[in-house]
Scaffold this motif. Sequence first.
Motif, PDB file in Angstrom:
ATOM      1  N   GLU A 173       0.826  -1.203   0.000  1.00 29.33           N
ATOM      2  CA  GLU A 173       0.000   0.000   0.000  1.00 29.33           C
ATOM      3  C   GLU A 173       0.865   1.260   0.000  1.00 29.33           C
ATOM      4  O   GLU A 173       0.544   2.243  -0.679  1.00 29.33           O
ATOM      5  N   ALA A 174       1.972   1.215   0.765  1.00 28.11           N
ATOM      6  CA  ALA A 174       2.872   2.370   0.820  1.00 28.11           C
ATOM      7  C   ALA A 174       3.496   2.638  -0.550  1.00 28.11           C
ATOM      8  O   ALA A 174       3.619   3.793  -0.977  1.00 28.11           O
ATOM      9  N   LEU A 175       3.884   1.578  -1.248  1.00 29.02           N
ATOM     10  CA  LEU A 175       4.440   1.734  -2.594  1.00 29.02           C
ATOM     11  C   LEU A 175       3.384   2.271  -3.554  1.00 29.02           C
ATOM     12  O   LEU A 175       3.671   3.147  -4.385  1.00 29.02           O
ATOM     13  N   ASP A 176       2.175   1.770  -3.439  1.00 30.55           N
ATOM     14  CA  ASP A 176       1.093   2.218  -4.318  1.00 30.55           C
ATOM     15  C   ASP A 176       0.803   3.704  -4.119  1.00 30.55           C
ATOM     16  O   ASP A 176       0.529   4.431  -5.077  1.00 30.55           O
ATOM     17  N   GLN A 177       0.875   4.181  -2.873  1.00 30.07           N
ATOM     18  CA  GLN A 177       0.596   5.591  -2.582  1.00 30.07           C
ATOM     19  C   GLN A 177       1.608   6.524  -3.224  1.00 30.07           C
ATOM     20  O   GLN A 177       1.281   7.668  -3.533  1.00 30.07           O
ATOM     21  N   VAL A 178       2.837   6.036  -3.420  1.00 29.04           N
ATOM     22  CA  VAL A 178       3.849   6.876  -4.077  1.00 29.04           C
ATOM     23  C   VAL A 178       4.031   6.489  -5.545  1.00 29.04           C
ATOM     24  O   VAL A 178       5.037   6.813  -6.179  1.00 29.04           O
ATOM     25  N   ARG A 179       3.029   5.776  -6.091  1.00 30.82           N
ATOM     26  CA  ARG A 179       2.965   5.428  -7.513  1.00 30.82           C
ATOM     27  C   ARG A 179       4.121   4.524  -7.969  1.00 30.82           C
ATOM     28  O   ARG A 179       4.688   4.712  -9.048  1.00 30.82           O
ATOM     29  N   LEU A 180       4.475   3.559  -7.107  1.00 33.31           N
ATOM     30  CA  LEU A 180       5.473   2.561  -7.472  1.00 33.31           C
ATOM     31  C   LEU A 180       4.831   1.182  -7.501  1.00 33.31           C
ATOM     32  O   LEU A 180       3.981   0.876  -6.649  1.00 33.31           O
ATOM     33  N   PRO A 181       5.228   0.324  -8.438  1.00 35.77           N
ATOM     34  CA  PRO A 181       4.658  -1.019  -8.493  1.00 35.77           C
ATOM     35  C   PRO A 181       5.152  -1.869  -7.324  1.00 35.77           C
ATOM     36  O   PRO A 181       6.237  -1.621  -6.780  1.00 35.77           O
ATOM     37  N   GLU A 182       4.400  -2.888  -6.979  1.00 32.13           N
ATOM     38  CA  GLU A 182       4.755  -3.740  -5.841  1.00 32.13           C
ATOM     39  C   GLU A 182       6.090  -4.450  -6.058  1.00 32.13           C
ATOM     40  O   GLU A 182       6.817  -4.735  -5.099  1.00 32.13           O
TER      41      GLU A 182
ATOM     42  N   GLN B 292      13.555   8.547  -4.587  1.00 37.09           N
ATOM     43  CA  GLN B 292      12.951   9.606  -3.785  1.00 37.09           C
ATOM     44  C   GLN B 292      11.527   9.245  -3.394  1.00 37.09           C
ATOM     45  O   GLN B 292      11.062   9.579  -2.300  1.00 37.09           O
ATOM     46  N   ARG B 293      10.819   8.541  -4.255  1.00 42.46           N
ATOM     47  CA  ARG B 293       9.472   8.069  -3.914  1.00 42.46           C
ATOM     48  C   ARG B 293       9.525   7.065  -2.758  1.00 42.46           C
ATOM     49  O   ARG B 293       8.654   7.058  -1.898  1.00 42.46           O
ATOM     50  N   VAL B 294      10.545   6.221  -2.760  1.00 42.09           N
ATOM     51  CA  VAL B 294      10.731   5.277  -1.653  1.00 42.09           C
ATOM     52  C   VAL B 294      10.976   6.041  -0.353  1.00 42.09           C
ATOM     53  O   VAL B 294      10.410   5.716   0.691  1.00 42.09           O
ATOM     54  N   ALA B 295      11.830   7.075  -0.422  1.00 43.50           N
ATOM     55  CA  ALA B 295      12.111   7.880   0.768  1.00 43.50           C
ATOM     56  C   ALA B 295      10.839   8.555   1.280  1.00 43.50           C
ATOM     57  O   ALA B 295      10.621   8.653   2.492  1.00 43.50           O
ATOM     58  N   ILE B 296       9.989   9.015   0.378  1.00 44.20           N
ATOM     59  CA  ILE B 296       8.714   9.621   0.771  1.00 44.20           C
ATOM     60  C   ILE B 296       7.816   8.583   1.428  1.00 44.20           C
ATOM     61  O   ILE B 296       7.185   8.845   2.458  1.00 44.20           O
ATOM     62  N   ALA B 297       7.768   7.379   0.851  1.00 43.01           N
ATOM     63  CA  ALA B 297       6.954   6.308   1.434  1.00 43.01           C
ATOM     64  C   ALA B 297       7.413   5.988   2.851  1.00 43.01           C
ATOM     65  O   ALA B 297       6.588   5.779   3.752  1.00 43.01           O
ATOM     66  N   MET B 298       8.726   5.951   3.080  1.00 40.97           N
ATOM     67  CA  MET B 298       9.253   5.676   4.424  1.00 40.97           C
ATOM     68  C   MET B 298       8.881   6.793   5.391  1.00 40.97           C
ATOM     69  O   MET B 298       8.508   6.545   6.535  1.00 40.97           O
ATOM     70  N   ALA B 299       8.978   8.043   4.922  1.00 36.60           N
ATOM     71  CA  ALA B 299       8.663   9.178   5.789  1.00 36.60           C
ATOM     72  C   ALA B 299       7.187   9.196   6.183  1.00 36.60           C
ATOM     73  O   ALA B 299       6.837   9.584   7.297  1.00 36.60           O
ATOM     74  N   LEU B 300       6.329   8.756   5.257  1.00 37.10           N
ATOM     75  CA  LEU B 300       4.890   8.801   5.509  1.00 37.10           C
ATOM     76  C   LEU B 300       4.353   7.548   6.198  1.00 37.10           C
ATOM     77  O   LEU B 300       3.179   7.507   6.579  1.00 37.10           O
TER      78      LEU B 300
END
Length: 268
Positions: free
Chosen positions: A134-143, A159-167
Amino acid sequence: MNVLDVSGLGIRTSDGRALVSDVSFSVGSGGRLGLIGESGSGKSLTALAVMGLLPPGMTATGSVVLEAPGLPRTEVIGAAERQLVGLRGRAAAVVFQEPLTALDPLMRVGRQIAEPLRRRRGLRGAALKRAVGEALDQVRLPERAARAYPHEISGGQRQRVAIAMALACEPALLIADEPTTALDVTVQAEVLALLDSLVSERAMALLFVSHDLAVVAGATDRVVVLKDGEAVESGSVDDILHAPRHPYTRNLVTSARHLEGALERTIR
Protein backbone atom coordinates in the motif's frame (compact mmCIF):
# COMPACT_ATOMS: atom_id res chain seq x y z
CA MET A 1 -3.06 23.72 16.79
CA ASN A 2 0.54 24.45 15.88
CA VAL A 3 2.38 21.26 15.00
CA LEU A 4 5.71 23.11 15.20
CA ASP A 5 6.75 26.20 17.15
CA VAL A 6 10.30 27.50 16.70
CA SER A 7 11.31 30.46 18.86
CA GLY A 8 14.68 32.21 19.02
CA LEU A 9 16.52 29.24 17.51
CA GLY A 10 20.29 29.55 17.53
CA ILE A 11 22.83 27.01 16.28
CA ARG A 12 26.54 27.19 17.06
CA THR A 13 29.65 25.17 16.28
CA SER A 14 31.85 23.73 19.03
CA ASP A 15 34.12 26.80 18.82
CA GLY A 16 31.16 29.15 19.33
CA ARG A 17 30.65 30.32 15.75
CA ALA A 18 27.01 31.21 15.10
CA LEU A 19 25.44 29.43 12.11
CA VAL A 20 21.80 30.28 12.85
CA SER A 21 20.66 33.21 14.99
CA ASP A 22 17.28 34.01 16.54
CA VAL A 23 15.07 32.25 13.96
CA SER A 24 11.36 31.98 14.82
CA PHE A 25 8.37 30.55 12.95
CA SER A 26 5.44 28.20 13.42
CA VAL A 27 3.55 25.70 11.30
CA GLY A 28 -0.09 24.98 12.05
CA SER A 29 -1.88 21.71 11.47
CA GLY A 30 -2.29 21.35 7.70
CA GLY A 31 -0.19 24.49 7.08
CA ARG A 32 2.62 24.79 4.55
CA LEU A 33 5.73 26.85 5.26
CA GLY A 34 8.79 27.30 3.05
CA LEU A 35 12.31 28.01 4.26
CA ILE A 36 14.29 29.59 1.44
CA GLY A 37 17.84 30.85 1.10
CA GLU A 38 21.09 30.23 -0.70
CA SER A 39 23.64 27.61 0.32
CA GLY A 40 24.96 28.40 3.80
CA SER A 41 21.88 30.36 4.84
CA GLY A 42 21.10 27.90 7.65
CA LYS A 43 17.89 26.46 6.25
CA SER A 44 18.91 22.79 6.32
CA LEU A 45 20.50 23.15 9.76
CA THR A 46 17.21 24.61 10.98
CA ALA A 47 15.36 21.57 9.63
CA LEU A 48 17.83 19.22 11.32
CA ALA A 49 17.40 21.08 14.61
CA VAL A 50 13.64 20.54 14.41
CA MET A 51 14.28 16.79 14.26
CA GLY A 52 16.99 16.83 16.92
CA LEU A 53 19.50 15.63 14.31
CA LEU A 54 22.21 18.29 14.36
CA PRO A 55 25.70 16.99 13.48
CA PRO A 56 28.08 16.25 16.37
CA GLY A 57 29.75 19.36 17.74
CA MET A 58 26.82 21.66 16.98
CA THR A 59 24.51 22.89 19.72
CA ALA A 60 21.07 24.51 19.58
CA THR A 61 19.54 27.13 21.84
CA GLY A 62 16.10 28.67 21.99
CA SER A 63 12.97 26.55 21.65
CA VAL A 64 11.69 23.96 19.19
CA VAL A 65 8.36 22.44 20.21
CA LEU A 66 6.64 19.60 18.36
CA GLU A 67 3.04 18.61 19.02
CA ALA A 68 0.92 15.94 17.37
CA PRO A 69 -2.37 14.16 18.11
CA GLY A 70 -1.83 11.44 20.70
CA LEU A 71 1.62 12.72 21.67
CA PRO A 72 2.63 15.13 24.44
CA ARG A 73 3.82 18.61 23.51
CA THR A 74 7.61 18.18 23.53
CA GLU A 75 10.54 20.55 23.66
CA VAL A 76 13.12 19.15 21.23
CA ILE A 77 16.11 21.20 22.39
CA GLY A 78 17.64 19.49 25.38
CA ALA A 79 15.38 16.43 25.10
CA ALA A 80 16.84 12.97 25.71
CA GLU A 81 17.41 10.81 22.65
CA ARG A 82 14.79 8.30 23.82
CA GLN A 83 12.20 11.10 23.75
CA LEU A 84 13.23 12.17 20.27
CA VAL A 85 13.08 8.61 18.93
CA GLY A 86 9.44 8.52 20.01
CA LEU A 87 8.73 11.76 18.14
CA ARG A 88 10.52 10.97 14.89
CA GLY A 89 8.19 9.39 12.40
CA ARG A 90 5.03 10.15 14.36
CA ALA A 91 5.24 13.87 15.14
CA ALA A 92 7.61 14.70 12.30
CA ALA A 93 9.42 12.91 9.48
CA VAL A 94 11.93 14.14 6.95
CA VAL A 95 12.71 13.55 3.26
CA PHE A 96 16.30 14.49 2.44
CA GLN A 97 17.87 15.83 -0.75
CA GLU A 98 19.73 12.72 -1.91
CA PRO A 99 17.79 9.48 -1.45
CA LEU A 100 20.74 7.28 -2.44
CA THR A 101 22.58 8.38 0.71
CA ALA A 102 19.42 8.25 2.86
CA LEU A 103 18.65 4.63 1.89
CA ASP A 104 20.63 1.55 2.92
CA PRO A 105 22.37 0.31 -0.26
CA LEU A 106 22.51 -3.27 1.07
CA MET A 107 18.82 -3.58 1.96
CA ARG A 108 15.94 -4.20 -0.43
CA VAL A 109 13.43 -1.37 -0.80
CA GLY A 110 10.53 -3.34 0.67
CA ARG A 111 12.44 -4.15 3.84
CA GLN A 112 13.41 -0.49 4.30
CA ILE A 113 9.78 0.59 4.05
CA ALA A 114 8.78 -2.26 6.38
CA GLU A 115 11.09 -1.14 9.21
CA PRO A 116 9.13 1.98 10.31
CA LEU A 117 5.84 0.11 9.82
CA ARG A 118 7.09 -2.67 12.09
CA ARG A 119 8.52 -0.38 14.77
CA ARG A 120 5.77 2.23 14.94
CA ARG A 121 2.65 0.30 14.01
CA GLY A 122 3.60 -3.15 15.25
CA LEU A 123 2.76 -4.85 11.95
CA ARG A 124 3.96 -8.38 11.21
CA GLY A 125 3.60 -11.08 8.58
CA ALA A 126 0.89 -10.70 5.95
CA ALA A 127 -0.32 -7.40 7.44
CA LEU A 128 3.17 -5.94 7.13
CA LYS A 129 3.58 -7.14 3.54
CA ARG A 130 0.20 -5.67 2.64
CA ALA A 131 1.11 -2.33 4.25
CA VAL A 132 4.38 -2.19 2.28
CA GLY A 133 2.44 -2.77 -0.93
CA GLU A 134 0.00 0.00 0.00
CA ALA A 135 2.87 2.37 0.82
CA LEU A 136 4.44 1.73 -2.59
CA ASP A 137 1.09 2.22 -4.32
CA GLN A 138 0.60 5.59 -2.58
CA VAL A 139 3.85 6.88 -4.08
CA ARG A 140 2.96 5.43 -7.51
CA LEU A 141 5.47 2.56 -7.47
CA PRO A 142 4.66 -1.02 -8.49
CA GLU A 143 4.75 -3.74 -5.84
CA ARG A 144 7.72 -5.38 -7.59
CA ALA A 145 9.85 -2.38 -6.55
CA ALA A 146 9.91 -3.90 -3.06
CA ARG A 147 12.38 -6.54 -4.30
CA ALA A 148 14.86 -4.02 -5.74
CA TYR A 149 17.96 -2.56 -4.13
CA PRO A 150 18.28 1.26 -4.20
CA HIS A 151 20.93 1.25 -6.95
CA GLU A 152 18.64 -0.79 -9.20
CA ILE A 153 15.97 1.94 -9.47
CA SER A 154 16.06 5.51 -10.77
CA GLY A 155 16.66 8.65 -8.73
CA GLY A 156 13.01 9.63 -8.94
CA GLN A 157 11.95 6.16 -7.79
CA ARG A 158 14.41 6.29 -4.89
CA GLN A 159 12.95 9.61 -3.79
CA ARG A 160 9.47 8.07 -3.91
CA VAL A 161 10.73 5.28 -1.65
CA ALA A 162 12.11 7.88 0.77
CA ILE A 163 8.71 9.62 0.77
CA ALA A 164 6.95 6.31 1.43
CA MET A 165 9.25 5.68 4.42
CA ALA A 166 8.66 9.18 5.79
CA LEU A 167 4.89 8.80 5.51
CA ALA A 168 4.75 5.26 6.90
CA CYS A 169 4.00 6.43 10.43
CA GLU A 170 1.55 9.14 9.30
CA PRO A 171 3.46 12.10 10.76
CA ALA A 172 1.73 15.34 11.67
CA LEU A 173 4.60 17.28 10.02
CA LEU A 174 6.56 16.37 6.90
CA ILE A 175 9.90 18.12 6.42
CA ALA A 176 11.07 18.11 2.80
CA ASP A 177 14.71 19.26 2.67
CA GLU A 178 15.60 20.07 -0.96
CA PRO A 179 13.73 16.89 -2.02
CA THR A 180 14.01 17.47 -5.78
CA THR A 181 17.39 19.19 -6.21
CA ALA A 182 19.15 15.98 -7.31
CA LEU A 183 16.47 15.16 -9.91
CA ASP A 184 16.04 16.31 -13.51
CA VAL A 185 13.31 18.83 -14.28
CA THR A 186 10.68 16.36 -15.50
CA VAL A 187 11.10 14.00 -12.54
CA GLN A 188 11.23 17.00 -10.20
CA ALA A 189 7.78 18.09 -11.33
CA GLU A 190 6.40 14.57 -10.83
CA VAL A 191 7.80 14.30 -7.29
CA LEU A 192 6.52 17.77 -6.35
CA ALA A 193 3.04 16.89 -7.61
CA LEU A 194 3.16 13.65 -5.64
CA LEU A 195 4.19 15.44 -2.44
CA ASP A 196 1.44 18.00 -2.92
CA SER A 197 -1.27 15.37 -3.33
CA LEU A 198 -0.06 13.22 -0.40
CA VAL A 199 0.19 16.20 1.97
CA SER A 200 -3.31 17.32 0.97
CA GLU A 201 -4.84 13.85 1.28
CA ARG A 202 -3.41 13.35 4.76
CA ALA A 203 -3.94 16.94 5.95
CA MET A 204 -0.33 17.04 7.11
CA ALA A 205 1.70 20.13 7.88
CA LEU A 206 4.63 20.74 5.52
CA LEU A 207 7.99 22.43 6.10
CA PHE A 208 9.60 22.74 2.66
CA VAL A 209 13.29 23.68 2.49
CA SER A 210 14.78 24.91 -0.80
CA HIS A 211 16.99 27.47 -2.52
CA ASP A 212 14.51 27.63 -5.42
CA LEU A 213 11.89 30.34 -4.96
CA ALA A 214 9.69 29.02 -7.78
CA VAL A 215 9.54 25.56 -6.19
CA VAL A 216 8.79 26.97 -2.73
CA ALA A 217 6.09 29.26 -4.14
CA GLY A 218 4.37 26.29 -5.75
CA ALA A 219 4.56 24.06 -2.68
CA THR A 220 3.78 26.39 0.25
CA ASP A 221 1.51 29.18 1.48
CA ARG A 222 3.99 31.10 3.65
CA VAL A 223 7.72 31.71 3.39
CA VAL A 224 10.59 32.53 5.74
CA VAL A 225 13.65 33.93 3.94
CA LEU A 226 17.02 33.10 5.52
CA LYS A 227 20.33 34.83 4.86
CA ASP A 228 23.55 34.07 6.72
CA GLY A 229 21.62 32.22 9.41
CA GLU A 230 19.09 34.97 10.08
CA ALA A 231 15.46 35.37 9.05
CA VAL A 232 15.41 38.57 7.02
CA GLU A 233 11.77 38.42 5.90
CA SER A 234 8.63 36.33 6.24
CA GLY A 235 5.10 36.47 4.89
CA SER A 236 2.64 34.93 2.50
CA VAL A 237 3.92 33.64 -0.83
CA ASP A 238 1.94 36.39 -2.57
CA ASP A 239 3.55 39.10 -0.43
CA ILE A 240 7.04 37.73 -0.95
CA LEU A 241 6.61 37.49 -4.73
CA HIS A 242 4.86 40.79 -5.34
CA ALA A 243 5.98 43.07 -2.50
CA PRO A 244 9.35 41.89 -1.13
CA ARG A 245 10.73 44.28 1.47
CA HIS A 246 14.30 43.14 2.11
CA PRO A 247 16.96 43.70 -0.61
CA TYR A 248 18.01 40.04 -0.43
CA THR A 249 14.42 38.89 -0.99
CA ARG A 250 14.07 41.30 -3.91
CA ASN A 251 17.20 39.79 -5.45
CA LEU A 252 15.78 36.28 -5.06
CA VAL A 253 12.54 37.31 -6.76
CA THR A 254 14.36 39.13 -9.58
CA SER A 255 16.68 36.16 -10.18
CA ALA A 256 13.73 33.75 -10.30
CA ARG A 257 11.93 35.94 -12.83
CA HIS A 258 15.02 36.30 -14.99
CA LEU A 259 15.47 32.52 -15.02
CA GLU A 260 11.82 32.00 -15.90
CA GLY A 261 12.09 34.51 -18.74
CA ALA A 262 15.26 32.87 -20.07
CA LEU A 263 13.59 29.47 -20.07
CA GLU A 264 10.56 30.82 -21.92
CA ARG A 265 12.80 32.39 -24.60
CA THR A 266 14.71 29.12 -24.98
CA ILE A 267 11.50 27.15 -25.44
CA ARG A 268 10.31 29.56 -28.13
